[in-house]
Design a protein around this motif. Structure first.
Motif, mmCIF file in Angstrom:
data_model
loop_
_atom_site.group_PDB
_atom_site.id
_atom_site.type_symbol
_atom_site.label_atom_id
_atom_site.label_comp_id
_atom_site.label_asym_id
_atom_site.label_seq_id
_atom_site.Cartn_x
_atom_site.Cartn_y
_atom_site.Cartn_z
ATOM 1 N N LYS A 211 13.198 2.096 29.358
ATOM 2 C CA LYS A 211 13.776 1.046 28.274
ATOM 3 C C LYS A 211 12.777 1.633 27.520
ATOM 4 C CE LYS A 211 16.912 -2.593 27.067
ATOM 5 N NZ LYS A 211 17.462 -3.554 27.326
ATOM 6 N N ALA A 212 11.091 0.768 26.876
ATOM 7 C CA ALA A 212 10.670 0.655 26.006
ATOM 8 C C ALA A 212 9.740 1.980 25.677
ATOM 9 C CB ALA A 212 9.006 -0.540 26.767
ATOM 10 N N TRP A 213 9.552 2.700 26.547
ATOM 11 C CA TRP A 213 9.214 3.847 26.175
ATOM 12 C C TRP A 213 10.652 4.341 24.969
ATOM 13 C CZ3 TRP A 213 7.681 5.726 31.804
ATOM 14 C CH2 TRP A 213 6.453 5.389 31.940
ATOM 15 N N ILE A 214 11.792 4.877 25.764
ATOM 16 C CA ILE A 214 13.223 5.120 24.963
ATOM 17 C C ILE A 214 12.716 4.153 23.472
ATOM 18 C CG2 ILE A 214 14.846 5.584 25.049
ATOM 19 C CD1 ILE A 214 15.149 5.474 27.744
ATOM 20 N N GLN A 215 12.352 3.313 23.861
ATOM 21 C CA GLN A 215 12.342 2.762 22.432
ATOM 22 C C GLN A 215 11.427 3.002 21.388
ATOM 23 O OE1 GLN A 215 12.247 -1.050 23.924
ATOM 24 N NE2 GLN A 215 14.911 -1.023 23.503
ATOM 25 N N GLU A 216 10.435 3.097 21.476
ATOM 26 C CA GLU A 216 8.943 3.628 20.785
ATOM 27 C C GLU A 216 10.168 4.817 20.202
ATOM 28 O OE1 GLU A 216 6.265 2.665 20.212
ATOM 29 O OE2 GLU A 216 5.798 4.484 19.475
ATOM 30 N N VAL A 217 9.651 6.154 21.529
ATOM 31 C CA VAL A 217 10.344 7.069 20.818
ATOM 32 C C VAL A 217 11.549 7.213 19.681
ATOM 33 C CG1 VAL A 217 11.278 9.677 21.745
ATOM 34 C CG2 VAL A 217 10.172 8.392 23.549
ATOM 35 N N PHE A 218 12.153 6.308 19.909
ATOM 36 C CA PHE A 218 13.494 6.507 19.408
ATOM 37 C C PHE A 218 13.682 5.392 17.714
ATOM 38 C CE2 PHE A 218 15.669 8.410 22.396
ATOM 39 C CZ PHE A 218 15.965 10.398 21.378
ATOM 40 N N LYS A 219 12.357 4.858 17.287
ATOM 41 C CA LYS A 219 12.033 3.594 16.746
ATOM 42 C C LYS A 219 12.332 3.989 15.224
ATOM 43 C CE LYS A 219 7.075 3.819 15.620
ATOM 44 N NZ LYS A 219 6.918 5.182 16.261
ATOM 45 N N ASP A 220 12.221 4.889 15.402
ATOM 46 C CA ASP A 220 12.762 5.463 13.178
ATOM 47 C C ASP A 220 13.470 6.262 13.647
ATOM 48 O OD1 ASP A 220 10.108 4.594 12.504
ATOM 49 O OD2 ASP A 220 9.662 6.281 13.335
ATOM 50 N N TYR A 221 15.062 6.056 14.564
ATOM 51 C CA TYR A 221 16.115 6.402 14.467
ATOM 52 C C TYR A 221 16.538 5.435 14.539
ATOM 53 C CZ TYR A 221 13.474 10.585 14.654
ATOM 54 O OH TYR A 221 12.730 12.317 14.563
ATOM 55 N N GLY B 164 12.952 16.673 26.718
ATOM 56 C CA GLY B 164 14.237 17.666 27.815
ATOM 57 C C GLY B 164 15.880 16.483 26.954
ATOM 58 N N HIS B 165 15.871 15.297 27.396
ATOM 59 C CA HIS B 165 15.973 14.365 26.796
ATOM 60 C C HIS B 165 16.220 13.899 25.177
ATOM 61 C CE1 HIS B 165 15.041 12.582 31.697
ATOM 62 N NE2 HIS B 165 16.284 13.284 31.423
ATOM 63 N N VAL B 166 14.749 14.186 25.105
ATOM 64 C CA VAL B 166 14.605 13.550 23.343
ATOM 65 C C VAL B 166 15.322 14.963 22.687
ATOM 66 C CG1 VAL B 166 12.975 13.344 21.397
ATOM 67 C CG2 VAL B 166 12.754 12.810 23.649
ATOM 68 N N ASP B 167 15.512 16.153 23.012
ATOM 69 C CA ASP B 167 16.216 17.194 22.315
ATOM 70 C C ASP B 167 17.979 17.756 22.067
ATOM 71 O OD1 ASP B 167 15.344 19.903 21.540
ATOM 72 O OD2 ASP B 167 17.528 20.213 22.917
ATOM 73 N N ILE B 168 17.924 16.252 23.090
ATOM 74 C CA ILE B 168 19.804 16.063 23.641
ATOM 75 C C ILE B 168 20.223 15.064 22.523
ATOM 76 C CG2 ILE B 168 21.896 15.960 24.385
ATOM 77 C CD1 ILE B 168 20.475 18.756 25.243
ATOM 78 N N VAL B 169 19.335 13.982 22.748
ATOM 79 C CA VAL B 169 19.685 13.003 21.468
ATOM 80 C C VAL B 169 19.745 13.097 19.955
ATOM 81 C CG1 VAL B 169 19.066 10.222 21.073
ATOM 82 C CG2 VAL B 169 19.105 11.082 23.291
ATOM 83 N N LYS B 170 18.045 13.842 20.311
ATOM 84 C CA LYS B 170 17.961 13.987 18.742
ATOM 85 C C LYS B 170 19.324 15.068 17.714
ATOM 86 C CE LYS B 170 13.388 12.726 18.125
ATOM 87 N NZ LYS B 170 12.289 13.503 17.398
#
Ligand code: ADP
Length: 155
Positions: A51-61, A16-22
């Motif tokens: 923090k590390a998990w969020i960085q991993e999820v958005f590493k290509d953004y 749900g968080h990832v959807d909002i950011v993307k």
């Protein structure tokens, strides 16, 4: 430069968080996913892992970064020059809560605009609280968290 902050606890980050950011990426030059540190609050996962998990999820953004902060969100916005404060809305109760906070923040600093983005219906039941409860009960949370972190979610 349009900078938005997306503040929260992210304990842990969910789809749900990832959807909002993307969905917000095209709207802003820079989005800071900001983990608020509240000393009164107990978290399931420590700050470094969240923090590390969020960085991993958005590493290509490249326009998305992750920070943590102490104190009031509105003060942190000023400190880093963010003029937009992004929050997600899943339900009428989220809306009522966010409306109050947005009005409070506006009275403290009218230069920071709160942007409320609706979650899609298929994600409106997902929350970090539910993920934690399922995990603690020994259930499978792989449908609710980003695939990058599924295997890392061990308490
Ligand atoms: P907080 O403790 O500040 O509510 P959270 O990490 O739980 O922090 O949530 C951060 C933001 O993400 C909030 O605006 C929340 O409403 C939003 N959010 C949480 N889950 C979802 C979801 N499934 N869909 C859309 N927005 C969500």
């Amino acid at each position: 430069m349009k900078t938005a902050i997306f503040p929260g606890s992210f304990d842990p980050i969910t789809i749900g968080h990832v959807d909002i950011v993307k969905r917000s990426i095209p709207l802003f030059d820079r989005i800071i996913v900001a983990i608020g540190v509240n000393t009164q609050k107990k978290y399931l996962f420590d700050l470094e892992r969240r923090k590390a998990w969020i960085q991993e999820v958005f590493k290509d953004y490249p326009t998305v970064e992750v920070q943590s902060y102490n104190g009031l969100t509105i003060n942190y916005c000023k400190e880093i020059g963010a003029n937009y404060l992004l929050r997600g809305i899943r339900s009428a109760s989220d809306f009522e809560y966010e409306k109050t906070i947005a009005h409070l923040n506006h009275s403290m600093d009218a230069e920071v605009e709160t942007i409320l983005m609706l979650s899609p219906p298929e994600y409106s039941h997902i929350s970090s609280t539910i993920v934690r409860e399922i995990m603690l009960g020994g259930g499978d949370v792989s449908k609710f968290v980003p695939k990058e972190i599924v295997s890392k979610l061990k308490t």
